[in-house]
Motif scaffolding. Structure first.
Motif, PDB file in Angstrom:
ATOM      1  N   VAL A  30       0.857  -1.180   0.000  1.00 46.01           N
ATOM      2  CA  VAL A  30       0.000   0.000   0.000  1.00 46.01           C
ATOM      3  C   VAL A  30       0.901   1.241   0.000  1.00 46.01           C
ATOM      4  N   PRO A  31       0.438   2.356  -0.560  1.00 43.20           N
ATOM      5  CA  PRO A  31       1.301   3.539  -0.731  1.00 43.20           C
ATOM      6  C   PRO A  31       1.416   4.390   0.538  1.00 43.20           C
ATOM      7  N   TYR A  32       1.882   3.777   1.614  1.00 43.29           N
ATOM      8  CA  TYR A  32       2.004   4.489   2.882  1.00 43.29           C
ATOM      9  C   TYR A  32       3.392   4.302   3.478  1.00 43.29           C
ATOM     10  N   ALA A  77      12.727   5.091   1.924  1.00 44.42           N
ATOM     11  CA  ALA A  77      12.027   5.398   0.672  1.00 44.42           C
ATOM     12  C   ALA A  77      11.648   4.136  -0.095  1.00 44.42           C
ATOM     13  N   ASP A  78      12.470   3.093   0.015  1.00 42.90           N
ATOM     14  CA  ASP A  78      12.180   1.880  -0.743  1.00 42.90           C
ATOM     15  C   ASP A  78      11.388   0.838   0.060  1.00 42.90           C
ATOM     16  N   PHE A  79      11.000   1.182   1.279  1.00 41.94           N
ATOM     17  CA  PHE A  79      10.185   0.261   2.077  1.00 41.94           C
ATOM     18  C   PHE A  79       8.758   0.259   1.542  1.00 41.94           C
ATOM     19  N   ARG A  80       8.214  -0.922   1.311  1.00 43.74           N
ATOM     20  CA  ARG A  80       6.850  -1.034   0.809  1.00 43.74           C
ATOM     21  C   ARG A  80       5.980  -1.673   1.882  1.00 43.74           C
ATOM     22  N   MET A  81       5.172  -0.855   2.489  1.00 44.78           N
ATOM     23  CA  MET A  81       4.302  -1.306   3.576  1.00 44.78           C
ATOM     24  C   MET A  81       3.154  -2.154   3.019  1.00 44.78           C
ATOM     25  N   ASN A  82       2.807  -3.216   3.741  1.00 38.88           N
ATOM     26  CA  ASN A  82       1.645  -3.996   3.327  1.00 38.88           C
ATOM     27  C   ASN A  82       0.420  -3.565   4.136  1.00 38.88           C
ATOM     28  N   THR A 113       4.176  11.893   1.160  1.00 42.82           N
ATOM     29  CA  THR A 113       4.365  12.946   2.161  1.00 42.82           C
ATOM     30  C   THR A 113       5.821  13.026   2.587  1.00 42.82           C
ATOM     31  N   LEU A 114       6.448  11.869   2.728  1.00 44.63           N
ATOM     32  CA  LEU A 114       7.852  11.821   3.155  1.00 44.63           C
ATOM     33  C   LEU A 114       8.812  11.837   1.971  1.00 44.63           C
ATOM     34  N   TYR A 115       8.385  11.256   0.855  1.00 44.15           N
ATOM     35  CA  TYR A 115       9.268  11.144  -0.308  1.00 44.15           C
ATOM     36  C   TYR A 115       8.519  11.611  -1.556  1.00 44.15           C
ATOM     37  N   PRO A 116       8.358  12.924  -1.699  1.00 41.82           N
ATOM     38  CA  PRO A 116       7.581  13.454  -2.822  1.00 41.82           C
ATOM     39  C   PRO A 116       8.272  13.254  -4.162  1.00 41.82           C
ATOM     40  N   ASN A 117       7.461  13.120  -5.202  1.00 38.73           N
ATOM     41  CA  ASN A 117       7.945  13.062  -6.584  1.00 38.73           C
ATOM     42  C   ASN A 117       8.982  11.965  -6.797  1.00 38.73           C
ATOM     43  N   GLY A 118       8.794  10.839  -6.115  1.00 39.71           N
ATOM     44  CA  GLY A 118       9.688   9.712  -6.332  1.00 39.71           C
ATOM     45  C   GLY A 118      11.083   9.888  -5.770  1.00 39.71           C
TER      46      GLY A 118
END
Length: 365
Positions: free
Chosen positions: A27-29, A74-79, A99-104
């Protein structure tokens, strides 16, 4: 197979499928949680956080703790399961990843930006503290960064002192963009600079740099989302010469939010008596050269972390007050500050026990 057994089996399989989906589907969080707090008056990793040489210093007591926030990389992908757990956990905060890592923004880019902001906050903390003490600090405008593949690359360099643009004296960083954008894209602009190497040599020899050179740069068109304008591909900043040495030793910390607490720690060490009166005071907030305190992110996590370490009072940027006051940890008093002067006044009230006079945060600000 009996209908009841079949229903239970189907339900169980469905639950397993949902759990698997929750674990496997990203999820994108991202997550924020309380980070370490460090006493700016004390030691960290065996060395003083603030080291001052070339000027009298005085004994301090109590705590002036800067506070931090831990964030997922930045590369952590939360489930989905982790996100739900974070939403239910009082001491963490789940926020959109952008919010923490805008625009990639990558982890490397974020770390570099945080390091630059942390370095700048240290410089501003020194300037603000010394100005409050009436100690003169020499300042000048410099080239802070040069954008790769921009018209300025190879012509201007980080650390060059910008004396003038098109013959007009530069007094503050904002002047540079103002003077450049007077041009149309494709026109030439002339920078009068003291090269970084010359400036460094002059500082080392304790003399004023006088060797300047004119650099002509052809402007190009901005490519950001704002109005199109002429640019050369640099950002301007401020550098300083201090009358004595102030070193801030603190590794693995980034961002600008420790500025206020560093400034207060420096002020305390340079003045007789104790600013805290022996009390445990924590806080946060950016600070500029004039001592203005600015808002930061993650305020709710910082107040939790401060209280867990034993803080009784928390110096809070005025613009963060409403958010912080919505869920103030028990036993922690949130004190509203807008400037370093406000913070010093609050510390005086705390020392004297006149806490009823403290400007406290409310949910309205």
């Amino acid at each position: 197979m009996p209908r009841r057994t079949a229903t239970m089996l189907a339900s169980t399989l469905m639950l397993i499928a949902l759990l698997c989906a929750g674990v496997l589907i990203p999820v994108p969080y991202a997550e924020m949680s309380p980070g370490p707090t460090v006493n700016t008056l004390g030691n960290h990793d065996g060395a003083p956080v603030l080291q001052i040489t070339g000027h009298d210093t005085y004994k301090t007591s109590g705590n002036l703790n800067m506070t931090t926030v831990r964030v997922t990389s930045a590369d952590f992908r939360m489930n989905l399961v982790e996100a739900i757990y974070g939403w239910l956990d009082h001491d963490t905060k789940v926020v959109p990843h952008d919010t923490l890592y805008p625009n990639g923004t990558t982890e490397q880019q974020s770390s570099q930006q945080n390091a630059e902001e942390f370095s700048q906050s240290q410089e501003s903390a020194k300037v603000a503290a010394l100005k409050e003490l009436g100690i003169p600090v020499k300042s000048w405008v410099i080239v802070s960064t040069v954008v790769k593949d921009s018209p300025a690359e190879g012509k201007l360099h980080a650390g060059d002192v910008i004396k003038a643009v098109d013959g007009t004296a530069v007094k503050q960083p904002a002047d540079v963009a103002k003077f450049v954008t007077r041009h149309k894209p494709g026109q030439n602009v002339v920078f009068t600079v003291v090269p970084a190497k010359e400036q460094a040599a002059a500082e080392k020899a304790h003399r004023t740099a006088t060797k300047t050179q004119d650099v002509t740069i052809t402007t190009t068109t901005s490519d950001d989302s704002g109005a199109k304008r002429a640019i050369v591909g640099i950002s301007a900043g401020t550098d300083h010469t201090f009358p004595f040495t102030i070193d801030i030793k603190l590794a693995d910390v980034g961002g600008p939010s420790a500025g206020l607490m560093f400034a207060l720690g420096i002020y305390d060490k340079l003045t007789p008596g104790s600013l805290t009166g022996g009390k445990f005071i924590a806080g946060t907030g950016t600070i500029d050269d004039n001592g203005t305190v600015g808002p930061i992110g993650g305020i709710e996590m910082k107040t939790v972390g401060a209280r867990e370490k034993g803080a009784q009072y928390f110096l809070t940027p005025a613009d963060n007050c409403a958010s912080a006051a919505k869920d103030t940890p028990s036993g922690l008093t949130l004190v509203k500050v807008k400037t370093i002067g406000d913070a010093l006044d609050a510390l005086k009230d705390i020392r004297s026990g006149n806490t009823s006079a403290l400007p406290q945060c409310t949910t309205k600000g």
